[in-house]
Design a protein around this motif. Structure first.
Motif, PDB file in Angstrom:
ATOM      1  N   ASP A 296       0.823  -1.218   0.000  1.00  0.00           N
ATOM      2  CA  ASP A 296       0.000   0.000   0.000  1.00  0.00           C
ATOM      3  C   ASP A 296       0.854   1.264   0.000  1.00  0.00           C
ATOM      4  O   ASP A 296       0.345   2.353  -0.278  1.00  0.00           O
ATOM      5  N   ALA A 297       2.136   1.149   0.304  1.00  0.00           N
ATOM      6  CA  ALA A 297       3.016   2.319   0.261  1.00  0.00           C
ATOM      7  C   ALA A 297       3.065   2.935  -1.130  1.00  0.00           C
ATOM      8  O   ALA A 297       3.407   4.107  -1.290  1.00  0.00           O
ATOM      9  N   TRP A 298       2.722   2.136  -2.150  1.00  0.00           N
ATOM     10  CA  TRP A 298       2.725   2.656  -3.528  1.00  0.00           C
ATOM     11  C   TRP A 298       1.401   3.322  -3.898  1.00  0.00           C
ATOM     12  O   TRP A 298       1.287   3.890  -4.969  1.00  0.00           O
ATOM     13  N   GLN A 299       0.417   3.255  -3.020  1.00  0.00           N
ATOM     14  CA  GLN A 299      -0.834   3.965  -3.279  1.00  0.00           C
ATOM     15  C   GLN A 299      -0.598   5.462  -3.136  1.00  0.00           C
ATOM     16  O   GLN A 299       0.165   5.893  -2.283  1.00  0.00           O
ATOM     17  N   VAL A 300      -1.260   6.238  -3.961  1.00  0.00           N
ATOM     18  CA  VAL A 300      -1.128   7.685  -3.835  1.00  0.00           C
ATOM     19  C   VAL A 300      -2.437   8.358  -3.442  1.00  0.00           C
ATOM     20  O   VAL A 300      -2.423   9.465  -2.910  1.00  0.00           O
ATOM     21  N   SER A 301      -3.556   7.706  -3.699  1.00  0.00           N
ATOM     22  CA  SER A 301      -4.856   8.327  -3.443  1.00  0.00           C
ATOM     23  C   SER A 301      -5.776   7.343  -2.733  1.00  0.00           C
ATOM     24  O   SER A 301      -5.570   6.127  -2.783  1.00  0.00           O
ATOM     25  N   ASN A 302      -6.808   7.886  -2.095  1.00  0.00           N
ATOM     26  CA  ASN A 302      -7.767   7.014  -1.425  1.00  0.00           C
ATOM     27  C   ASN A 302      -8.469   6.117  -2.436  1.00  0.00           C
ATOM     28  O   ASN A 302      -8.701   6.511  -3.577  1.00  0.00           O
ATOM     29  N   PRO A 303      -8.809   4.908  -2.038  1.00  0.00           N
ATOM     30  CA  PRO A 303      -9.314   3.917  -2.985  1.00  0.00           C
ATOM     31  C   PRO A 303     -10.704   4.262  -3.510  1.00  0.00           C
ATOM     32  O   PRO A 303     -11.556   4.732  -2.753  1.00  0.00           O
ATOM     33  N   PRO A 304     -10.966   4.020  -4.794  1.00  0.00           N
ATOM     34  CA  PRO A 304     -12.288   4.247  -5.381  1.00  0.00           C
ATOM     35  C   PRO A 304     -13.206   3.064  -5.054  1.00  0.00           C
ATOM     36  O   PRO A 304     -13.276   2.088  -5.788  1.00  0.00           O
ATOM     37  N   VAL A 305     -13.904   3.159  -3.936  1.00  0.00           N
ATOM     38  CA  VAL A 305     -14.602   1.984  -3.423  1.00  0.00           C
ATOM     39  C   VAL A 305     -15.707   1.485  -4.355  1.00  0.00           C
ATOM     40  O   VAL A 305     -16.006   0.286  -4.384  1.00  0.00           O
ATOM     41  N   LEU A 306     -16.328   2.383  -5.121  1.00  0.00           N
ATOM     42  CA  LEU A 306     -17.346   1.915  -6.068  1.00  0.00           C
ATOM     43  C   LEU A 306     -16.737   1.032  -7.151  1.00  0.00           C
ATOM     44  O   LEU A 306     -17.417   0.174  -7.711  1.00  0.00           O
ATOM     45  N   ALA A 307     -15.465   1.241  -7.451  1.00  0.00           N
ATOM     46  CA  ALA A 307     -14.769   0.376  -8.403  1.00  0.00           C
ATOM     47  C   ALA A 307     -14.281  -0.907  -7.731  1.00  0.00           C
ATOM     48  O   ALA A 307     -14.273  -1.973  -8.354  1.00  0.00           O
ATOM     49  N   LEU A 308     -13.893  -0.807  -6.475  1.00  0.00           N
ATOM     50  CA  LEU A 308     -13.365  -1.981  -5.786  1.00  0.00           C
ATOM     51  C   LEU A 308     -14.459  -2.971  -5.408  1.00  0.00           C
ATOM     52  O   LEU A 308     -14.187  -4.174  -5.258  1.00  0.00           O
TER      53      LEU A 308
END
Length: 424
Positions: A296-308
């Motif tokens: 998750d360190a490579w994540q830059v933005s909050n997750p798009p939960v509707l897509a997940l």
């Protein structure tokens, strides 16, 4: 097993299929009021019926909780992506901490290249397969130019031998050894999109790492399709889309793998953002970036939960079935499709050729000798959803979750009818 090209035999196989109940758990388009024969799970998987509820749950939480859904929804949004890591790790042969979900595939490859393509004046070359998927070609070319190198010099393409339709592992390894200490990165599509070949990722990874290079795999056609052991193979990084064999919906979120040796460190270069920093201090708004101890360190933005949500719905099915059972059916149904094609080929006097080697997943790519695109349109009109690749290739991918053996038999009959009609 001795196959037969008959409806009765195909139905017998379906009756014995331990995954047969899952076919009823997907939505099928219809042509002439009948479910289509769907061969394009290698492009976009069918929608699982359970997906709607996963999406509805988020819509309901948004309606009733608004911003409080981040923390007080039954599946809280701020850590929604974490629910995908453990089931995804089983699909790709990783540890849960090595897996994350974010962005889309090519975006993730660019993000990972920040960490794993770090060229010097003497070690700057990239090895890939010839005619890689165009998005990979564009990505590699732009990365090389961004670092000030000429793609014609920095990118080394491994070619197929003259007159052959597949790559040989020994040729890839020979190229790796030839490039030697100039090799910075090997990045290949683990399953080739055109001919369906599965590369020997274990041996190729070892050969490139023996030369001191980083190794990444584009698993767009691999995740959910073939057996993967990314951690044990020592792969440095990988990325994949979720909308093909993993049935998460068009253009949906991408998964990434980063080997655990690169986790929980601040000295690896990467593009960083808010959602990659530690959960414990994220909302303190500290100026210093403190990386998560996992991918998750490579994540830059909050997750798009509707897509997940659709991805999580699909992964629930993968958890129920397991990759071993999916691969067992995949092997059998692809072998049966190959047999049916061979029987039809005898009847219509050698009008097509299978390009896909025995190292394969779900896909058979079929070259139609002497046939034009009219045959493709005929198949589509008869309810066979496949795709066309120039010059005369149709790709057939019987995904084991929802394709049946009867589909394979019926397709053979439709194909034979189309060929014998001598379409223009």
């Amino acid at each position: 097993m001795e196959f037969e090209n008959s409806l009765n035999f195909a139905q017998q196989l379906d009756a014995k299929d331990p995954l047969r109940k899952y076919r009823e758990q997907f939505h099928f388009p219809k042509v002439n009021d009948k479910d289509v024969i769907y061969f394009t799970g290698n492009s976009l998987g069918l929608q699982p019926k359970r997906t709607q509820q996963f999406v509805n749950d988020i819509m309901t939480d948004w309606k009733n909780l608004a911003v409080e859904g981040h923390f007080h929804a039954e599946k809280s949004w701020w850590d929604y992506h974490e629910r995908l890591a453990a089931p995804l790790a089983k699909v790709v042969g990783a540890k849960p901490q090595e897996v994350s979900v974010m962005n889309t595939l090519t975006v993730n490859l660019h993000m990972l290249m920040v960490s794993f393509y770090r060229p010097t004046k003497t070690r700057y070359k990239i090895i890939c397969e010839e005619k890689a998927f165009p998005s990979d070609q564009y990505m590699l070319n732009s990365q090389v130019k961004f670092h000030g190198f000429d793609p014609d010099e920095a990118i080394v393409e491994v070619k197929k031998r003259e007159g052959e339709n597949f790559w040989r592992t020994e040729d890839i390894i020979a190229t790796i050894n030839e490039v030697g200490d100039e090799l910075a990165l090997l990045l290949i599509g683990g399953v080739n999109y055109y001919n369906g070949q599965v590369f020997n990722m274990k041996e190729i990874t070892k050969a490139a790492k023996d030369q001191g290079a980083y190794v990444g795999w584009d698993l767009a056609h691999g995740a959910g399709n073939v057996a993967l052991e990314l951690h044990d193979w020592g792969v440095d990084f990988a990325a994949w889309c979720s909308y093909k064999y993993m049935n998460s919906g068009p253009g949906n979120a991408s998964g990434i793998f980063v080997h655990e040796q690169y986790l929980n460190t601040t000295d690896i270069p990467r593009f960083e953002g808010w959602w990659g920093t530690k959960k414990e201090t994220r909302f303190l708004m500290k100026p210093e970036f403190e990386p998560m101890a996992n991918a998750d360190a490579w994540q830059v933005s909050n997750p798009p939960v509707l897509a997940l949500a659709p991805y999580l719905a699909s992964l629930e099915m993968f958890e129920e079935v397991g990759m071993k059972a999916l691969i067992e059916k995949r092997n059998c149904i692809v072998a049966y499709l190959e047999f049916v094609l061979g029987e039809i080929d005898k009847e219509v006097e050698g009008t097509f050729e299978i390009l896909t080697p025995k190292d394969r997943g779900c896909q058979l790519s079929v070259f139609l000798h002497g046939q034009g695109k009219a045959l493709f349109h005929y198949l589509m009109d008869q309810g066979v959803v496949t795709d066309w690749r120039e010059p005369n290739v149709i790709r057939l991918a019987p995904a084991p979750f929802y394709c049946s053996y009867e589909d394979m038999f019926r397709f053979g009959q439709i194909l034979k009818d189309g060929i014998t009609k001598n379409l223009p």
